[in-house]
Structures are given as structure tokens and as C-alpha cells.
Scaffold this motif. Structure first.
Motif, short mmCIF file in Angstrom:
data_model
loop_
_atom_site.label_atom_id
_atom_site.label_comp_id
_atom_site.label_asym_id
_atom_site.label_seq_id
_atom_site.Cartn_x
_atom_site.Cartn_y
_atom_site.Cartn_z
N HIS A 114 20.57 -22.46 68.35
CA HIS A 114 21.73 -23.32 68.61
C HIS A 114 22.93 -22.98 67.73
O HIS A 114 23.86 -23.79 67.63
CB HIS A 114 21.33 -24.79 68.40
CG HIS A 114 20.32 -25.29 69.39
ND1 HIS A 114 20.68 -25.81 70.62
CD2 HIS A 114 18.95 -25.32 69.33
CE1 HIS A 114 19.58 -26.17 71.26
NE2 HIS A 114 18.52 -25.88 70.51
N ASN A 115 22.89 -21.81 67.09
CA ASN A 115 24.01 -21.36 66.23
C ASN A 115 24.34 -22.38 65.15
O ASN A 115 25.49 -22.78 64.96
CB ASN A 115 25.26 -21.08 67.08
CG ASN A 115 25.05 -19.95 68.08
OD1 ASN A 115 24.37 -18.98 67.77
ND2 ASN A 115 25.62 -20.10 69.26
N LEU A 116 23.31 -22.82 64.42
CA LEU A 116 23.47 -23.81 63.36
C LEU A 116 22.89 -23.31 62.03
O LEU A 116 22.45 -24.11 61.21
CB LEU A 116 22.79 -25.13 63.75
CG LEU A 116 23.29 -25.81 65.02
CD1 LEU A 116 22.41 -27.01 65.36
CD2 LEU A 116 24.74 -26.25 64.87
N GLN A 117 22.91 -22.00 61.83
CA GLN A 117 22.23 -21.44 60.66
C GLN A 117 22.97 -21.72 59.36
O GLN A 117 22.35 -21.75 58.30
CB GLN A 117 22.04 -19.93 60.86
CG GLN A 117 21.05 -19.61 61.98
CD GLN A 117 20.95 -18.12 62.23
OE1 GLN A 117 21.85 -17.52 62.79
NE2 GLN A 117 19.86 -17.52 61.79
N THR A 118 24.27 -21.92 59.41
CA THR A 118 25.03 -22.18 58.19
C THR A 118 25.39 -23.66 58.09
O THR A 118 25.44 -24.38 59.10
CB THR A 118 26.31 -21.34 58.14
OG1 THR A 118 27.19 -21.77 59.19
CG2 THR A 118 26.00 -19.87 58.30
N LYS A 119 25.63 -24.09 56.86
CA LYS A 119 26.02 -25.48 56.62
C LYS A 119 27.34 -25.80 57.33
O LYS A 119 27.52 -26.90 57.88
CB LYS A 119 26.15 -25.73 55.12
CG LYS A 119 26.45 -27.17 54.76
CD LYS A 119 26.83 -27.30 53.29
CE LYS A 119 25.69 -26.81 52.40
NZ LYS A 119 26.03 -27.00 50.96
N HIS A 120 28.25 -24.85 57.34
CA HIS A 120 29.54 -25.07 57.99
C HIS A 120 29.37 -25.31 59.49
O HIS A 120 30.02 -26.19 60.07
CB HIS A 120 30.45 -23.86 57.76
CG HIS A 120 31.75 -23.93 58.48
ND1 HIS A 120 32.77 -24.79 58.12
CD2 HIS A 120 32.20 -23.26 59.59
CE1 HIS A 120 33.79 -24.64 58.93
NE2 HIS A 120 33.48 -23.71 59.84
N GLU A 121 28.50 -24.54 60.13
CA GLU A 121 28.28 -24.72 61.57
C GLU A 121 27.68 -26.08 61.87
O GLU A 121 28.02 -26.72 62.87
CB GLU A 121 27.37 -23.61 62.08
CG GLU A 121 28.03 -22.23 62.08
CD GLU A 121 27.05 -21.12 62.40
OE1 GLU A 121 27.51 -20.05 62.83
OE2 GLU A 121 25.83 -21.32 62.19
N ARG A 122 26.78 -26.55 61.00
CA ARG A 122 26.19 -27.88 61.23
C ARG A 122 27.22 -28.99 61.01
O ARG A 122 27.22 -30.01 61.72
CB ARG A 122 24.97 -28.07 60.32
CG ARG A 122 23.83 -27.09 60.62
CD ARG A 122 22.55 -27.48 59.93
NE ARG A 122 22.62 -27.36 58.48
CZ ARG A 122 22.39 -26.24 57.79
NH1 ARG A 122 22.09 -25.12 58.45
NH2 ARG A 122 22.44 -26.22 56.47
N LEU A 123 28.10 -28.82 60.04
CA LEU A 123 29.16 -29.80 59.82
C LEU A 123 30.15 -29.83 60.99
O LEU A 123 30.64 -30.90 61.38
CB LEU A 123 29.89 -29.49 58.51
CG LEU A 123 29.11 -29.79 57.22
CD1 LEU A 123 29.86 -29.25 56.01
CD2 LEU A 123 28.89 -31.29 57.06
#
Length: 349
Positions: A114-123
Motif C-alpha cells: 500500500h506504499n506506506l513503508q515510510t513514516k511520511h507516507e503513513r502521515l
């Protein structure tokens, strides 16, 4: 025949040739395949049948057997929406306390899909979800938005001719010594801003009817015009049971539609509210310091003089008025057929 079917047919020919010759090496040499490719082709044919001979792209055979279930994946995504800054190990441990068993690598696999590997992407995902969420505003928040938002400030009532919409309201003027409370019954034509006003010592349905019957309707009849709709708030002097309330009965007899504003939303009757401020700034606050009134009649006389000046001599800066007087716009807004009747009546006179 498609390219995939031709390739599958060639692989099948390889298997048949190897069986006929009884020698895998010779069959591979003739068909141009390696022994490793032969055994892979035979294994796919024995496992999947003829469909195993068709070339497939990586990952096209379905999900990996060790992939987490959809329920676990949804739990991981929901948790990361709530706590986007937690790492994969902490997510796995927190979900384990909630009864969801998943490894840290399983969490990382969900993030990768889901392209959420980095903290920035999850935020950023959290920000997007918050932006798309609908929020129910309270009455106080709506009032603040309407006060400070240009979108709300630019909203306005649209009327097309004189008498299409007439706004009415009751305004508390103040306390007159020896008399008591003084109220103003205000009526304004929303198209032309032509205004009427009469002072009373009480706010009752009979006073609201009186200003319409004695001042407003005769003026419209004089110019061969009529009122289509009246807009008021939900005050007791304007609203009640249609079969017993004097104001409601009067409007029914005159065949005038009655509309009311939303409760606690005076800005929806903005024409008359702005008229009250004009009266305060240009008349009541000045005359109250110049004269000592002893009766309502004296106040009414000065108010009548101001309304004559307001309606016929004072340039109006309201929307679409362009500095014209309310009376000039009132006459221009009369329907064409009624203007013709008025002109012929003047010629006859």
C-alpha cells in the motif's frame, strides 16, 4: 493462434519428442531448450496440465502462500491510520495484545503493498483520510464561518422585480421615559430597499398588521403593484396558527405568501437587519441626543421625515443599487404592464 498458445504448443511438442526419442538431451538439442527448462516445463505440465505450459508474469499466479489474510491486513491498515508513527515491530506487538497475530515482516509486507513503508507516507495517508471525512458543524461554528468566510459573506437574496419579496421585522428602539418600551415595525422591499416604519409601545400581531394595512399595502396599490411574498422571523407577532393568528389570517386574505427565516439566523433576513443599523446610525442615535422626546408621536414624526429622505433623496450603496434612490429603483422594478396602467391613470388624472 496467439503467441502464448504458440509457445505452449512448442513446449508440448518438446515433451512429446522427448517421450518418442526416449532421450531428453537429444530432444532439448533439437527444440533449442536446456535440460533445466525441460524439467521445469514437465513439472508445470504435470501440476497444472495444459495451462501450466503458458508463460506467466511474476506474481500473476495469485497471492503468495505466506501472505497475511484480508482481515489481518485491514487490522494493520486501521492501526496505522490511528498510529502512523509506530514502527512495524510495535504495530505487531500492539495488534497481538488485541488478539491479532501478525509478524513484523507481515506488517512490513502490508505497508509495501500500500506504499506506506515510510513514516511520511503513513502521515500523508492520515491527512488524506481526515480531509475526506465529513464533519458536522455546531451552530456556533456555522455562525463563525458565516461571519469570517468570504463565501458566506457574498451570499445574497436575489429578487427580480418590485414586491417579489418584502422583509419585515420588529426592532426594540429603547425605553422612553414616562411611556415605556418603544418598538419599531420595519418593512422593506428587498428589490428596491424602499422602507416603511412605524413605532409602537408593544410588539403584537395587531401592530404588525397595522403597518402593512395602513402604510405598505396602500403604497403598493397606489402604484398598481402587489406583494407576492413576505419574509419574517419566527416571532410571535408574525407566526402562529394559520386559522387563528391575526397576522397569518391577514396575509391569507391578501393572498400573500408567508416565509420564515431559520431559527436564530438573523442574517437570513439581512435586508431588514441592515436597515435597522442604518436607522440607528443615521437617525435614532442622532435625534436621541438632539431632542428630548415626550411621546411616541413626536418620534414618529421625525422618523417619517427621515424615511422620506431615505427613500427619495438619499443615494443607496447596496448591492445593484449603484447610488440610486430606493424610490427610483421601486418604480423601475414595477412589472411593465403595471407601469403602463400607472402612466395611463396619471394621464387621465
Amino acid at each position: 493462434m496467439t503467441t502464448d498458445e504458440k509457445v505452449a504448443r512448442r513446449k508440448l511438442s518438446l515433451l512429446e519428442l522427448a517421450q518418442d526419442l526416449g532421450n531428453v538431451s537429444r530432444a532439448c538439442k533439437v527444440m533449442g531448450y536446456s535440460r533445466q527448462q525441460f524439467y521445469e516445463i514437465r513439472r508445470n505440465f504435470q501440476t497444472y496440465g495444459s495451462e501450466g505450459l503458458i508463460d506467466r508474469l511474476p506474481g500473476a499466479r495469485g497471492p503468495h502462500p505466506n501472505r497475511v489474510s484480508e482481515e489481518i491486513e485491514e487490522a494493520v491498515l486501521a492501526y496505522c491510520l490511528k498510529e502512523p508513527t509506530h514502527g512495524c515491530l510495535r504495530v505487531a506487538q500492539s495488534l497481538a495484545l488485541e488478539g491479532v497475530t501478525v509478524s513484523s515482516m507481515g506488517v512490513r509486507g502490508v505497508w509495501a503493498r500500500h506504499n506506506l513503508q515510510t513514516k511520511h507516507e503513513r502521515l500523508m495517508r492520515l491527512e488524506q483520510a481526515t480531509r475526506e471525512k465529513r464533519v458536522e458543524l455546531t451552530e456556533r461554528q456555522v455562525r463563525l464561518l458565516e461571519r469570517f468566510s468570504p463565501e458566506f459573506r457574498e451570499r445574497h437574496i436575489i429578487t427580480n422585480h418590485t414586491g417579489e419579496l418584502v422583509a419585515v421585522d420588529t426592532f426594540y428602539v429603547g425605553q422612553l421615559k414616562g411611556v415605556g418600551k418603544v418598538y419599531l415595525q420595519t418593512v422593506i422591499d428587498c428589490f428596491s430597499r424602499y422602507a416603511w416604519g412605524r413605532l409602537y409601545t408593544s410588539k403584537l400581531p395587531i401592530t404588525a398588521v397595522h403597518v402593512l394595512n395602513n402604510d405598505v399595502l396602500p403604497f403598493f396599490e397606489k402604484h398598481n403593484a402587489r406583494i407576492s411574498t413576505i419574509l419574517s422571523d419566527n416571532g410571535r407577532e408574525f407566526c402562529g396558527r394559520p386559522d387563528t393568528h391575526p397576522y397569518e389570517l391577514f396575509l391569507q386574505l391578501e393572498e400573500i405568501e408567508h416565509r420564515t427565516t431559520r431559527v436564530r439566523r438573523p442574517q437570513s433576513n439581512g435586508f431588514v437587519e441592515r436597515m435597522h443599523r442604518t436607522l440607528l446610525d443615521e437617525h435614532f442615535r442622532i435625534k436621541g441626543r438632539e431632542k428630548w422626546y415626550e411621546s411616541v408621536d413626536e418620534m414618529q414624526t421625525d422618523l417619517d421625515d427621515y424615511l422620506v429622505r431615505y427613500n427619495t433623496k438619499r443615494p443607496h450603496q447596496g448591492r445593484d443599487m449603484n447610488g440610486r434612490t430606493p424610490y427610483a429603483v421601486f418604480m423601475k422594478g414595477l412589472p411593465k404592464e403595471k407601469k403602463t396602467v400607472a402612466k395611463s391613470a396619471l394621464k387621465t388624472a
